[in-house]
Design a protein around this motif. Structure first.
Motif, PDB file in Angstrom:
ATOM      1  N   LEU A 188      -5.941 -11.626 -63.897  1.00 25.16           N
ATOM      2  CA  LEU A 188      -6.726 -12.752 -63.394  1.00 25.16           C
ATOM      3  C   LEU A 188      -5.909 -13.604 -62.424  1.00 25.16           C
ATOM      4  N   PHE A 189      -4.633 -13.826 -62.737  1.00 24.26           N
ATOM      5  CA  PHE A 189      -3.779 -14.591 -61.820  1.00 24.26           C
ATOM      6  C   PHE A 189      -3.629 -13.872 -60.488  1.00 24.26           C
ATOM      7  N   ARG A 190      -3.394 -12.564 -60.530  1.00 23.74           N
ATOM      8  CA  ARG A 190      -3.240 -11.800 -59.288  1.00 23.74           C
ATOM      9  C   ARG A 190      -4.532 -11.815 -58.473  1.00 23.74           C
ATOM     10  N   TYR A 191      -5.658 -11.738 -59.163  1.00 25.56           N
ATOM     11  CA  TYR A 191      -6.962 -11.809 -58.488  1.00 25.56           C
ATOM     12  C   TYR A 191      -7.151 -13.173 -57.820  1.00 25.56           C
TER      13      TYR A 191
ATOM     14  N   GLY B  68      -5.035 -13.855 -54.727  1.00 26.13           N
ATOM     15  CA  GLY B  68      -5.240 -12.974 -53.585  1.00 26.13           C
ATOM     16  C   GLY B  68      -4.330 -11.771 -53.551  1.00 26.13           C
ATOM     17  N   LEU B  69      -3.562 -11.552 -54.605  1.00 22.64           N
ATOM     18  CA  LEU B  69      -2.665 -10.400 -54.644  1.00 22.64           C
ATOM     19  C   LEU B  69      -3.392  -9.114 -55.001  1.00 22.64           C
ATOM     20  N   LEU B  70      -4.573  -9.245 -55.593  1.00 26.70           N
ATOM     21  CA  LEU B  70      -5.359  -8.091 -56.005  1.00 26.70           C
ATOM     22  C   LEU B  70      -6.721  -8.185 -55.323  1.00 26.70           C
ATOM     23  N   PRO B  71      -6.989  -7.325 -54.323  1.00 19.71           N
ATOM     24  CA  PRO B  71      -8.213  -7.444 -53.514  1.00 19.71           C
ATOM     25  C   PRO B  71      -9.447  -6.883 -54.222  1.00 19.71           C
ATOM     26  N   VAL B  72      -9.956  -7.626 -55.211  1.00 20.36           N
ATOM     27  CA  VAL B  72     -11.103  -7.178 -55.997  1.00 20.36           C
ATOM     28  C   VAL B  72     -12.065  -8.337 -56.214  1.00 20.36           C
ATOM     29  N   GLU B  73     -13.253  -7.992 -56.703  1.00 19.16           N
ATOM     30  CA  GLU B  73     -14.169  -8.970 -57.281  1.00 19.16           C
ATOM     31  C   GLU B  73     -14.240  -8.670 -58.781  1.00 19.16           C
TER      32      GLU B  73
END
Length: 289
Positions: free
Chosen positions: A106-109, A112-117
């Motif tokens: 969740l933190f990476r999301y 912006g470190l994890l390009p997902v929805e």
């Protein structure tokens, strides 16, 4: 206006001229290759390729590009996918009562470190509903009592599949979801579900694995991220890592180190999946990093 970008992945029986024909096709259709990677497996005799490219000729539209490549793919017997490079895959996270992997993803999301929805978080417990709310992500509590009959388990899993369909989920991540999935759900998740588990040398299963490892005096602890299959914790491996430990560390320290490794390994696997860097090669994977 920027040019549309794509990621093309393909596999086929190895043969002469694959790279030449694919790159030639892209050049003829006004496309510019941004990066490319390929691998030929001498054992399976399969060839794998990932190409990130931009469509620069505006006389070539998306439909024409895909249709024409389909003709080439049929001729060369390619198993292929061509995806919008800027599309953010929709990921559903599943968790039970251990939240370090969930919190890390969740933190990476959010950063912006994890390009997902992430349209949904699913759990068989209520422990992390407030964490989900802090990220404004719907939390779905699907309880399953210990020793529940098969009918109850299948009904709960039917709700999971319903949520996947409703939210058009591209990837399910078992972020320490401590339930054994039924064969039917494993089939429904084939190729689009990733699990994480600890991995020791030697291996310890069952309750309190880090206490078992401490008792045996292990010198390496680690984690494995893999695709979910009907064989428990034995799906195609995506990523692994280890940390050295020693006699001065107690079981709690080993557990803390293990949590960190699990977070990193799972995050890498998810990122590589959403960037379309993972191709399955039988019981193994090819990962273009």
């Amino acid at each position: 206006m920027s040019n549309p970008e794509y990621i093309l992945t393909l596999s086929c029986l190895d043969q002469r001229g694959i790279v030449h024909r694919v790159s030639g096709f892209l050049a003829e259709h006004g496309c510019n290759i941004i990066d490319s990677a390929q691998f030929g497996d001498s054992e399976s005799r399969l060839f794998f390729m990932r190409v990130h490219f931009a469509r620069e000729d505006h006389n070539v539209n998306d439909d024409l590009l895909r249709a024409d490549f389909g003709l080439l793919a049929a001729e060369m017997k390619l198993d292929w996918e061509m995806r919008d490079a800027h599309y953010k895959p929709r990921v559903m996270l599943m968790v039970s009562k251990i939240g370090h992997c969930l919190n890390d993803l969740l933190f990476r999301y959010k950063s912006g470190l994890l390009p997902v929805e992430i349209p949904a978080i699913v759990s068989n417990h209520m422990d992390f509903y407030q964490l989900a709310a802090s990220y404004n992500i719907p939390f779905h509590h699907l309880p399953l009592a210990t020793g529940a009959p098969q009918e109850a388990k299948l009904a709960q899993e039917a709700r999971i599949i319903e949520l996947m369909d409703t939210h058009k989920i591209d990837l399910v991540v078992l972020a320490r979801y401590m339930q054994i999935l039924s064969p039917g759900l494993c089939t429904a998740l084939k190729g689009k579900a990733i699990n994480i588990h600890h991995s020791f040398l030697p291996s310890f299963k069952g309750a309190k694995p880090y206490a078992q490892a401490h008792h045996r005096g292990v010198k390496l602890i680690g984690a494995t991220a893999h695709f979910v299959t009907g064989d428990l914790d034995e799906g195609p491996i995506i990523e692994q890592d280890v940390e050295r430990v020693d006699h001065s560390m107690d079981a709690d320290t080993l557990s803390a180190i293990g949590r960190d490794v699990e977070c990193v390994v799972l995050a890498r696997a998810v990122k590589w999946f959403v960037e379309h860097r993972i191709l399955q090669n039988g019981d193994k994977t090819v990962v273009f990093k």
